[in-house]
Design a protein around this motif. Structure first.
Motif, PDB file in Angstrom:
ATOM      1  N   THR A  66      -0.492  13.083 -17.574  1.00 52.55           N
ATOM      2  CA  THR A  66       0.453  12.771 -16.489  1.00 52.55           C
ATOM      3  C   THR A  66       0.114  11.449 -15.800  1.00 52.55           C
ATOM      4  OG1 THR A  66      -0.914  14.171 -15.118  1.00 52.55           O
ATOM      5  CG2 THR A  66       1.173  15.096 -15.833  1.00 52.55           C
ATOM      6  N   HIS A  67      -0.363  10.498 -16.575  1.00 54.32           N
ATOM      7  CA  HIS A  67      -0.699   9.203 -15.980  1.00 54.32           C
ATOM      8  C   HIS A  67       0.574   8.479 -15.561  1.00 54.32           C
ATOM      9  CE1 HIS A  67      -2.565   5.452 -15.209  1.00 54.32           C
ATOM     10  NE2 HIS A  67      -1.948   4.845 -16.183  1.00 54.32           N
ATOM     11  N   ARG A  68       0.606   8.001 -14.315  1.00 58.22           N
ATOM     12  CA  ARG A  68       1.834   7.368 -13.828  1.00 58.22           C
ATOM     13  C   ARG A  68       1.657   5.907 -13.437  1.00 58.22           C
ATOM     14  NH1 ARG A  68       2.551  11.154  -9.080  1.00 58.22           N
ATOM     15  NH2 ARG A  68       0.315  10.982  -9.280  1.00 58.22           N
ATOM     16  N   GLY A  69       0.441   5.406 -13.515  1.00 57.75           N
ATOM     17  CA  GLY A  69       0.242   3.987 -13.227  1.00 57.75           C
ATOM     18  C   GLY A  69       0.429   3.602 -11.782  1.00 57.75           C
ATOM     19  N   ILE A  70       0.030   4.473 -10.866  1.00 63.25           N
ATOM     20  CA  ILE A  70       0.208   4.159  -9.439  1.00 63.25           C
ATOM     21  C   ILE A  70      -0.697   2.998  -9.012  1.00 63.25           C
ATOM     22  CG2 ILE A  70      -0.319   5.070  -7.138  1.00 63.25           C
ATOM     23  CD1 ILE A  70       1.278   7.415  -7.667  1.00 63.25           C
ATOM     24  N   GLU A  71      -1.908   2.953  -9.577  1.00 65.34           N
ATOM     25  CA  GLU A  71      -2.810   1.852  -9.210  1.00 65.34           C
ATOM     26  C   GLU A  71      -2.212   0.508  -9.641  1.00 65.34           C
ATOM     27  OE1 GLU A  71      -5.912   3.629 -11.340  1.00 65.34           O
ATOM     28  OE2 GLU A  71      -7.075   4.177  -9.583  1.00 65.34           O
ATOM     29  N   TRP A  72      -1.616   0.491 -10.818  1.00 67.44           N
ATOM     30  CA  TRP A  72      -0.983  -0.731 -11.337  1.00 67.44           C
ATOM     31  C   TRP A  72       0.123  -1.173 -10.387  1.00 67.44           C
ATOM     32  CZ3 TRP A  72       3.856  -2.242 -12.900  1.00 67.44           C
ATOM     33  CH2 TRP A  72       3.932  -3.367 -13.723  1.00 67.44           C
ATOM     34  N   MET A  73       0.923  -0.193  -9.926  1.00 66.48           N
ATOM     35  CA  MET A  73       1.994  -0.522  -8.979  1.00 66.48           C
ATOM     36  C   MET A  73       1.401  -1.053  -7.678  1.00 66.48           C
ATOM     37  SD  MET A  73       4.225   2.858  -9.610  1.00 66.48           S
ATOM     38  CE  MET A  73       5.461   2.711  -8.352  1.00 66.48           C
ATOM     39  N   GLY A  74       0.298  -0.441  -7.252  1.00 64.89           N
ATOM     40  CA  GLY A  74      -0.312  -0.836  -5.987  1.00 64.89           C
ATOM     41  C   GLY A  74      -0.823  -2.251  -6.012  1.00 64.89           C
ATOM     42  N   MET A  75      -1.326  -2.688  -7.164  1.00 62.57           N
ATOM     43  CA  MET A  75      -1.886  -4.032  -7.239  1.00 62.57           C
ATOM     44  C   MET A  75      -0.811  -5.114  -7.217  1.00 62.57           C
ATOM     45  SD  MET A  75      -4.992  -2.602  -9.097  1.00 62.57           S
ATOM     46  CE  MET A  75      -5.289  -3.467 -10.591  1.00 62.57           C
ATOM     47  N   ARG A  76       0.454  -4.702  -7.151  1.00 59.97           N
ATOM     48  CA  ARG A  76       1.560  -5.659  -7.019  1.00 59.97           C
ATOM     49  C   ARG A  76       2.274  -5.484  -5.684  1.00 59.97           C
ATOM     50  NH1 ARG A  76      -0.208  -4.785 -11.445  1.00 59.97           N
ATOM     51  NH2 ARG A  76      -0.041  -6.217 -13.187  1.00 59.97           N
ATOM     52  N   ARG A  77       1.635  -4.792  -4.750  1.00 62.18           N
ATOM     53  CA  ARG A  77       2.276  -4.543  -3.459  1.00 62.18           C
ATOM     54  C   ARG A  77       1.273  -4.781  -2.331  1.00 62.18           C
ATOM     55  NH1 ARG A  77       5.104  -1.620  -7.071  1.00 62.18           N
ATOM     56  NH2 ARG A  77       7.182  -0.894  -6.556  1.00 62.18           N
ATOM     57  N   ASN A  78       1.800  -4.945  -1.104  1.00 60.93           N
ATOM     58  CA  ASN A  78       0.898  -5.161   0.020  1.00 60.93           C
ATOM     59  C   ASN A  78       0.465  -3.808   0.603  1.00 60.93           C
ATOM     60  OD1 ASN A  78       2.903  -4.340   1.961  1.00 60.93           O
ATOM     61  ND2 ASN A  78       3.909  -6.320   1.587  1.00 60.93           N
ATOM     62  N   PRO A  79      -0.646  -3.794   1.370  1.00 60.32           N
ATOM     63  CA  PRO A  79      -1.182  -2.505   1.853  1.00 60.32           C
ATOM     64  C   PRO A  79      -0.174  -1.660   2.622  1.00 60.32           C
ATOM     65  CG  PRO A  79      -2.778  -4.234   2.228  1.00 60.32           C
ATOM     66  CD  PRO A  79      -1.548  -4.905   1.730  1.00 60.32           C
ATOM     67  N   VAL A  80       0.748  -2.292   3.350  1.00 58.78           N
ATOM     68  CA  VAL A  80       1.744  -1.514   4.102  1.00 58.78           C
ATOM     69  C   VAL A  80       2.631  -0.721   3.140  1.00 58.78           C
ATOM     70  CG1 VAL A  80       3.764  -1.726   5.605  1.00 58.78           C
ATOM     71  CG2 VAL A  80       1.724  -3.049   6.084  1.00 58.78           C
ATOM     72  N   GLN A  81       2.904  -1.310   1.990  1.00 58.79           N
ATOM     73  CA  GLN A  81       3.687  -0.582   0.983  1.00 58.79           C
ATOM     74  C   GLN A  81       2.830   0.456   0.278  1.00 58.79           C
ATOM     75  OE1 GLN A  81       4.813  -4.232  -1.082  1.00 58.79           O
ATOM     76  NE2 GLN A  81       6.956  -3.700  -0.779  1.00 58.79           N
ATOM     77  N   ILE A  82       1.558   0.118   0.028  1.00 57.50           N
ATOM     78  CA  ILE A  82       0.725   1.017  -0.782  1.00 57.50           C
ATOM     79  C   ILE A  82       0.501   2.354  -0.086  1.00 57.50           C
ATOM     80  CG2 ILE A  82      -1.500   1.308  -1.934  1.00 57.50           C
ATOM     81  CD1 ILE A  82      -1.650  -1.659  -2.251  1.00 57.50           C
ATOM     82  N   VAL A  83       0.409   2.364   1.241  1.00 50.63           N
ATOM     83  CA  VAL A  83       0.176   3.656   1.897  1.00 50.63           C
ATOM     84  C   VAL A  83       1.266   4.667   1.534  1.00 50.63           C
ATOM     85  CG1 VAL A  83      -1.203   2.878   3.846  1.00 50.63           C
ATOM     86  CG2 VAL A  83       1.256   2.938   4.053  1.00 50.63           C
ATOM     87  N   HIS A  84       2.464   4.185   1.269  1.00 47.82           N
ATOM     88  CA  HIS A  84       3.524   5.133   0.891  1.00 47.82           C
ATOM     89  C   HIS A  84       3.414   5.548  -0.568  1.00 47.82           C
ATOM     90  CE1 HIS A  84       5.255   4.813   4.781  1.00 47.82           C
ATOM     91  NE2 HIS A  84       5.236   3.499   4.694  1.00 47.82           N
TER      92      HIS A  84
END
Lengths: 134, 410
Positions: B47-65
């Motif tokens: 069930t790998h979804r690549g959330i870390e990969w998505m996070g590394m392209r977003r700012n911390p305010v977005q990542i908390v969500h």
């Protein structure tokens, strides 16, 4: 009975009403929007949903008039659900991508974005008219 | 099995990757001898979804969500851990009141998660009436969470620098009512689960994890505590408001007078922790200081602070399943340079092997569920063979299932 403590509890449950609130529609409709329309015209019956809590985060409402096109909401949207249209300097919100975090409504300097109580949005068509706010 | 006719045992039973007996996708391969499990191996990564990969392209305010959505049950633990990591890097001081609000939400999360688990455990034992009862009483904590945060599951309450919503005096009564209900219910729940003869028969001395194994496999959370390992981040490494509170590890011998490290002890620990969480929330409400709930209410300014920050930090939080660990490295850019999530189940999965060895095939579901595995939080990699990348729509799935039926009928 001491080794089967669930038995008296089960007997008590017999006297109680079910705790479950049913899904608003009896059968899962392919589009909730269409279902709501048929409810409005009296063709279908809707089980009243549980009331939403105060400050619930539902579908976004956008006041186009006050918008200055600053694009701050685009910058903080975690799911890239907001698009800044270059020709009109206004935004378009793709509700199918929205994750209802309400970060854009917190961010908007003009207070032009608001979360409503509307949550019956499920559909199989991602680009339904109801799911595009502009 | 007679000599010369070839060996029948051991034989292999695969269970997974998705199987009705498992609540989470994982591939088990059991080496069986009769009804007994001789050895077991498992392969996560379904069930790998690549959330870390998505996070590394977003700012911390977005990542908390995004972090809210790593786990469906621990809606705040991941966000909390991530926010703590970023706050350390950007040197943001969280206001004391925000710490208390975060703690209250985290403890409500523990209550609902443990009740959810207790229901699942009852279900895995075939005790569905108890499942329904537990999940009904769980609803009240979900309602309180919904009232406090605006949503049942993806709370979206924690932001870097504090929380997004304060707890107002009108909400104290709702929280108080909920705590009173749970404190009244706890003895009943303990009796329903622990005095029941069928539960004791199915869970006592089943899936035993010795204290030595628990230590060596670095298990965390209730799984470790049920084996008598005295670990709890809230006690050992107090963060947020826990420094002001007196949190003591709950061990099974406090209830039964002994520690066996079996499934039964895991039920004991989790149910007692529900009571403990009620106490913590009550203490937080009483001692909550007045003041701001966020260090930086202006998100644009917060983004600017995060953009300037550089350094690395770890955020650790005691999630309902154990220690949740986030590593963040920022290099004065909008998005973090790297972000690594270690969910609590990651540390617990290996304990399946000593637990399952020598057990009966019928006990697999309850033993697998007993560590409260959360694989979608844990999976950090997926192995894809070949170049095929498909998105299957509803029509495709329907067509495939029709084809499969035709094949079976042919």
């Amino acid at each position: 009975m001491s080794s089967l403590p669930m038995i008296p509890e089960l007997l008590r449950q017999l006297m109680r009403k079910p705790a479950t609130n049913l899904f608003p529609a009896k059968y899962l409709p392919p589009s909730v929007t269409e279902f709501l329309q048929s409810v409005a015209s009296g063709k279908a019956h809707l089980t009243p949903p549980v009331e939403t809590p105060p400050r619930f985060r539902g579908k976004i409402e956008y006041q186009k008039d006050g918008c200055i096109g600053c694009g701050l909401c685009v910058k903080v949207c975690p799911s890239h659900a907001i698009e800044l249209l270059p020709e009109t300097k206004r935004i378009r919100i793709w509700v199918d991508q929205c994750i209802f975090c309400s970060q854009c409504t917190d961010m908007c300097p003009k207070g032009g974005l608001r979360m409503t109580d509307e949550f019956l949005l499920a559909t199989e068509d991602r680009y339904e008219e109801n799911l595009i706010v502009e | 099995m007679s000599e010369g006719t070839g060996r029948k045992a051991p034989y292999i039973i695969p269970i997974g990757p998705t199987h009705p007996a498992l609540k989470e996708p994982v591939m088990f391969t059991f080496e069986m001898e009769g009804e007994m499990i001789r050895d077991v191996d498992f392969a996560p990564g379904q069930t790998h979804r690549g959330i870390e990969w998505m996070g590394m392209r977003r700012n911390p305010v977005q990542i908390v969500h995004l972090t809210d959505r790593i786990c469906g049950i621990c809606g705040v633990s991941h966000t909390f851990a991530f926010a703590r990591a970023v706050e350390q890097i950007a040197e943001i001081e969280v206001p004391e009141r925000a710490d208390y609000v975060r703690t209250i939400i985290a403890e409500f999360e523990r209550i609902q998660s443990h009740l959810l688990w207790a229901g699942v455990a009852a279900h895995e034992l075939g005790f569905d009436s108890l499942l329904h009862l537990t999940w009904r009483v769980r609803e009240q904590s979900m309602d309180v969470i919904e009232n406090l945060t605006g949503n049942r599951v993806n709370y979206g309450i924690v932001q870097v620098g504090g929380v997004r919503r304060d707890i107002v005096p009108e909400q104290h009564q709702i929280i108080e009512d909920c705590l009173a209900t749970y404190e009244g219910l706890l003895s009943k729940l303990l009796s329903l689960f622990l005095d029941d003869r069928s539960i004791a028969l199915r869970c006592r001395d089943v899936g035993v994890l010795s204290q030595k194994d628990a230590l060596e496999l670095c298990t965390v959370g209730p799984t470790a505590r049920a084996s008598g390992v005295n670990v709890d981040l809230r006690q050992d490494y107090p963060y947020s408001a826990y420094g002001d509170l007196d949190v003591r590890t709950i061990l099974p011998d406090q209830y039964a007078g002994e520690t066996r490290g079996d499934v039964y002890d895991r039920i004991v620990v989790r149910l007692l922790e529900v009571g403990q969480s009620c106490g913590i929330i009550r203490q937080c409400l009483d001692e909550m200081p007045a003041g701001e709930v966020t260090a930086e209410p202006k998100i644009a300014k917060l983004l600017a602070i995060c953009k300037k920050a550089s350094g690395e930090a770890i955020g650790r939080v005691e999630a309902p399943r154990g220690e949740c660990f986030h590593y963040v490295r920022m290099e004065a850019q909008e998005a973090p340079h790297s972000w690594k999530v270690k969910a609590s189940s990651y540390s617990n999965l290996m304990s399946w092997i000593p637990m399952l060895r020598g057990e009966q095939i019928a006990d697999i579901p309850i033993i697998v569920a007993s560590i409260d595995p959360c694989l979608s939080c844990t999976d950090r990699v997926a192995v894809i063979r070949g170049e095929r990348r498909d998105i299957l729509s509803k029509e495709d799935l329907h067509r495939l299932s029709v084809e499969a039926t035709r094949r079976l009928q042919a």
